[in-house]
Design a protein around this motif. Structure first.
Motif, PDB file in Angstrom:
ATOM      1  N   TYR A 180       0.960  -1.250  -0.017  1.00 47.63           N
ATOM      2  CA  TYR A 180       0.048   0.202  -0.042  1.00 47.63           C
ATOM      3  C   TYR A 180       0.885   1.256  -0.010  1.00 47.63           C
ATOM      4  N   PRO A 181       1.785   1.342   0.988  1.00 43.99           N
ATOM      5  CA  PRO A 181       2.557   2.720   0.990  1.00 43.99           C
ATOM      6  C   PRO A 181       3.720   2.676  -0.234  1.00 43.99           C
ATOM      7  N   VAL A 182       4.169   1.495  -0.658  1.00 42.41           N
ATOM      8  CA  VAL A 182       4.957   1.380  -2.066  1.00 42.41           C
ATOM      9  C   VAL A 182       4.156   2.050  -3.228  1.00 42.41           C
ATOM     10  N   SER A 183       2.882   1.366  -3.342  1.00 40.90           N
ATOM     11  CA  SER A 183       2.153   1.900  -4.381  1.00 40.90           C
ATOM     12  C   SER A 183       1.760   3.273  -4.302  1.00 40.90           C
ATOM     13  N   PHE A 184       1.513   3.864  -3.278  1.00 41.05           N
ATOM     14  CA  PHE A 184       1.146   5.199  -2.979  1.00 41.05           C
ATOM     15  C   PHE A 184       2.201   5.979  -3.580  1.00 41.05           C
ATOM     16  N   ALA A 185       3.502   5.670  -3.037  1.00 39.03           N
ATOM     17  CA  ALA A 185       4.510   6.562  -3.451  1.00 39.03           C
ATOM     18  C   ALA A 185       4.835   6.400  -4.931  1.00 39.03           C
ATOM     19  N   HIS A 186       4.404   5.121  -5.518  1.00 40.28           N
ATOM     20  CA  HIS A 186       4.891   5.054  -6.945  1.00 40.28           C
ATOM     21  C   HIS A 186       3.726   6.064  -7.789  1.00 40.28           C
ATOM     22  N   MET A 187       2.577   6.003  -7.337  1.00 41.31           N
ATOM     23  CA  MET A 187       1.295   6.884  -7.781  1.00 41.31           C
ATOM     24  C   MET A 187       1.990   8.335  -7.905  1.00 41.31           C
ATOM     25  N   LYS A 286     -15.151  -2.998 -15.243  1.00 35.23           N
ATOM     26  CA  LYS A 286     -16.141  -3.374 -16.010  1.00 35.23           C
ATOM     27  C   LYS A 286     -16.246  -2.344 -17.176  1.00 35.23           C
ATOM     28  N   GLN A 287     -15.757  -1.009 -17.093  1.00 34.04           N
ATOM     29  CA  GLN A 287     -15.711  -0.027 -17.980  1.00 34.04           C
ATOM     30  C   GLN A 287     -14.573  -0.392 -19.009  1.00 34.04           C
ATOM     31  N   LEU A 288     -13.446  -1.082 -18.527  1.00 36.28           N
ATOM     32  CA  LEU A 288     -12.238  -1.199 -19.167  1.00 36.28           C
ATOM     33  C   LEU A 288     -12.737  -2.321 -20.245  1.00 36.28           C
ATOM     34  N   VAL A 289     -13.362  -3.552 -19.628  1.00 35.00           N
ATOM     35  CA  VAL A 289     -13.679  -4.593 -20.643  1.00 35.00           C
ATOM     36  C   VAL A 289     -14.588  -4.314 -21.476  1.00 35.00           C
ATOM     37  N   LEU A 290     -15.503  -3.508 -21.156  1.00 38.83           N
ATOM     38  CA  LEU A 290     -16.785  -2.962 -22.263  1.00 38.83           C
ATOM     39  C   LEU A 290     -16.207  -2.210 -23.221  1.00 38.83           C
ATOM     40  N   SER A 291     -15.109  -1.331 -22.777  1.00 40.21           N
ATOM     41  CA  SER A 291     -14.587  -0.410 -23.881  1.00 40.21           C
ATOM     42  C   SER A 291     -13.521  -1.093 -24.861  1.00 40.21           C
ATOM     43  N   GLY A 292     -13.228  -2.440 -24.608  1.00 35.65           N
ATOM     44  CA  GLY A 292     -12.318  -3.271 -25.671  1.00 35.65           C
ATOM     45  C   GLY A 292     -10.962  -3.087 -25.102  1.00 35.65           C
ATOM     46  N   GLU A 293     -10.656  -2.051 -24.248  1.00 35.76           N
ATOM     47  CA  GLU A 293      -9.060  -1.793 -23.846  1.00 35.76           C
ATOM     48  C   GLU A 293      -8.686  -3.146 -22.784  1.00 35.76           C
ATOM     49  N   LYS A 294      -7.468  -3.079 -22.660  1.00 34.13           N
ATOM     50  CA  LYS A 294      -6.962  -4.285 -22.284  1.00 34.13           C
ATOM     51  C   LYS A 294      -6.239  -4.097 -20.858  1.00 34.13           C
ATOM     52  N   GLN A 295      -5.885  -2.601 -20.864  1.00 29.21           N
ATOM     53  CA  GLN A 295      -5.311  -2.335 -19.245  1.00 29.21           C
ATOM     54  C   GLN A 295      -5.676  -0.922 -19.028  1.00 29.21           C
ATOM     55  N   SER A 296      -5.633  -0.795 -17.602  1.00 32.31           N
ATOM     56  CA  SER A 296      -6.223   0.515 -17.001  1.00 32.31           C
ATOM     57  C   SER A 296      -5.292   1.797 -17.025  1.00 32.31           C
ATOM     58  N   GLU A 297      -5.891   2.947 -17.544  1.00 36.71           N
ATOM     59  CA  GLU A 297      -4.981   4.182 -17.353  1.00 36.71           C
ATOM     60  C   GLU A 297      -4.601   4.613 -15.767  1.00 36.71           C
ATOM     61  N   ILE A 298      -5.492   4.210 -14.984  1.00 35.73           N
ATOM     62  CA  ILE A 298      -5.129   4.408 -13.775  1.00 35.73           C
ATOM     63  C   ILE A 298      -4.077   3.687 -12.923  1.00 35.73           C
ATOM     64  N   LEU A 299      -3.774   2.411 -13.400  1.00 36.88           N
ATOM     65  CA  LEU A 299      -2.887   1.470 -12.925  1.00 36.88           C
ATOM     66  C   LEU A 299      -2.714   0.463 -14.313  1.00 36.88           C
ATOM     67  N   ASN A 300      -1.710   0.687 -15.029  1.00 38.53           N
ATOM     68  CA  ASN A 300      -1.339  -0.003 -16.351  1.00 38.53           C
ATOM     69  C   ASN A 300      -0.568  -0.862 -15.733  1.00 38.53           C
ATOM     70  N   TRP A 301      -0.163  -1.844 -16.805  1.00 35.97           N
ATOM     71  CA  TRP A 301       0.613  -3.238 -16.746  1.00 35.97           C
ATOM     72  C   TRP A 301       2.155  -2.564 -16.450  1.00 35.97           C
ATOM     73  N   GLN A 302       2.579  -1.517 -16.909  1.00 34.96           N
ATOM     74  CA  GLN A 302       3.947  -1.156 -16.701  1.00 34.96           C
ATOM     75  C   GLN A 302       3.943  -0.652 -15.189  1.00 34.96           C
ATOM     76  N   ASP A 303       2.870  -0.251 -14.721  1.00 32.98           N
ATOM     77  CA  ASP A 303       2.996   0.210 -13.244  1.00 32.98           C
ATOM     78  C   ASP A 303       2.895  -0.826 -12.243  1.00 32.98           C
TER      79      ASP A 303
END
Length: 326
Positions: A180-187, A286-303
């Protein structure tokens, strides 16, 4: 419009919390649940609905499911996620996403190969107050950010919870709480250029407490602590040249916070949130899947990969290695 239908893989405590929070959200339902034993699946479905399956293979084969939420112990994530992805199912995988960065990359490779959505269920990233944190940072009101303080401590080590104390289950404070703190700092600050860590290991060889200093190329630092020995305040502070943002206990849960500027101006952001906080990630996925996108802008695969690489480096420095790792 019909509900977005979830399949639950692993009906443990966090899955029950997820399902309960979904009940506060329109447009979502539990369509199925899979466990290694049919009785456990039936117990879960009696409370939250859905077809009960006595195996994960049966669950991922269910054509009625729109996405699968993987909520098994950490070391099982890679196998369970890839099983679902290979069945063509979109997957929301509980944090920590994997045990190490190598596994995380294999999971992402499987998502790409099957052309389906995959997202880490770091639910805090999707909460309203985290969105406000990002907005405050982006506004520049704090000035250049130089310091982050964040801690996450719970008294768990003396409760003999297997997933926390057993090396075979990737136990310890770091992956369960410290993420949690590690992800927060990364954000906020991205990837550190230097990591300095110190840990206290239990007699079973997992970390009871870990402290970290992250240095960044621009001169900023994050000072982070996680412990499963005792309760800590679980607060976070982001300090810049013009003032600071402080998030009350518990910073990664829906929480009140405030901006305090050097000129004495205080802006309060009270929390009136109802529920646990797990449903925003569900709606976002849900919105990600319905849009056809594969990864989230808020927390993407590289993150996710970058955070796992950071955790790998911390583990290496404190001597925390799990018996199933090569």
């Amino acid at each position: 419009m019909s509900d977005f239908k979830w399949g639950i893989l692993g009906p443990g405590g966090i899955a029950k919390a997820f399902a309960a929070d979904l009940q506060l959200l329109e447009g979502h339902s539990i369509a199925a649940v899979g466990s290694r034993t049919l009785a456990n699946a039936q117990s879960f479905s009696s409370s939250f609905g859905g077809t009960a399956y006595g195996s994960y293979e049966e669950l991922v084969a269910d054509s009625a499911i729109d996405a699968i939420y993987v909520a098994t112990p950490h070391p099982a994530h890679k196998e369970n996620v890839i099983l679902a992805l290979n069945a063509g199912k979109a997957v929301l995988c509980e944090k920590p996403f994997s045990v190490n960065a190598r596994e995380a990359q294999q999971m992402i490779d499987a998502a790409q190969a099957n052309n389906v959505a995959l997202m880490e269920a770091m639910w805090a990233r999707f909460l309203p107050h985290y969105a406000k944190v990002r907005e405050i940072i982006a506004s520049g009101v704090l000035g250049k950010i130089h310091t982050i303080h964040a801690d996450h401590g719970q008294r768990l080590a003396d409760q003999n919870i297997p997933r926390l104390v057993e090396p075979t289950l990737a136990g310890g404070a770091l992956l369960d709480l410290g993420i949690y703190p590690v992800s927060f700092a990364h954000m906020i600050l991205g990837n550190p250029s230097k990591i300095t860590s110190s840990g206290v290991l239990t007699d079973t060889g997992v970390d009871a407490q870990t402290s970290m200093i992250f240095d960044y190329a621009d001169g900023a630092q994050a000072v982070l602590n996680t412990t499963m020995i005792e309760q800590t305040p679980c607060r976070a502070v982001v300090a810049g040249l013009n003032g600071w943002l402080e998030i009350d206990r518990t910073f990664y849960n829906p929480a009140s916070m405030r901006v305090i500027l050097n000129d004495g101006t205080v802006t309060e952001y009270p929390s009136s949130y109802k529920g646990h906080g797990l449903r925003e990630q569900a709606e976002s996925f849900k919105q990600l899947v319905l849009s056809g996108e594969k990864q989230s802008e808020i927390l993407n695969w590289q993150d996710t990969i970058d955070i796992m690489k950071t955790l790998d480096q911390v583990r290496s420095q404190i001597g925390l290695k799990y018996p199933f790792e090569n």
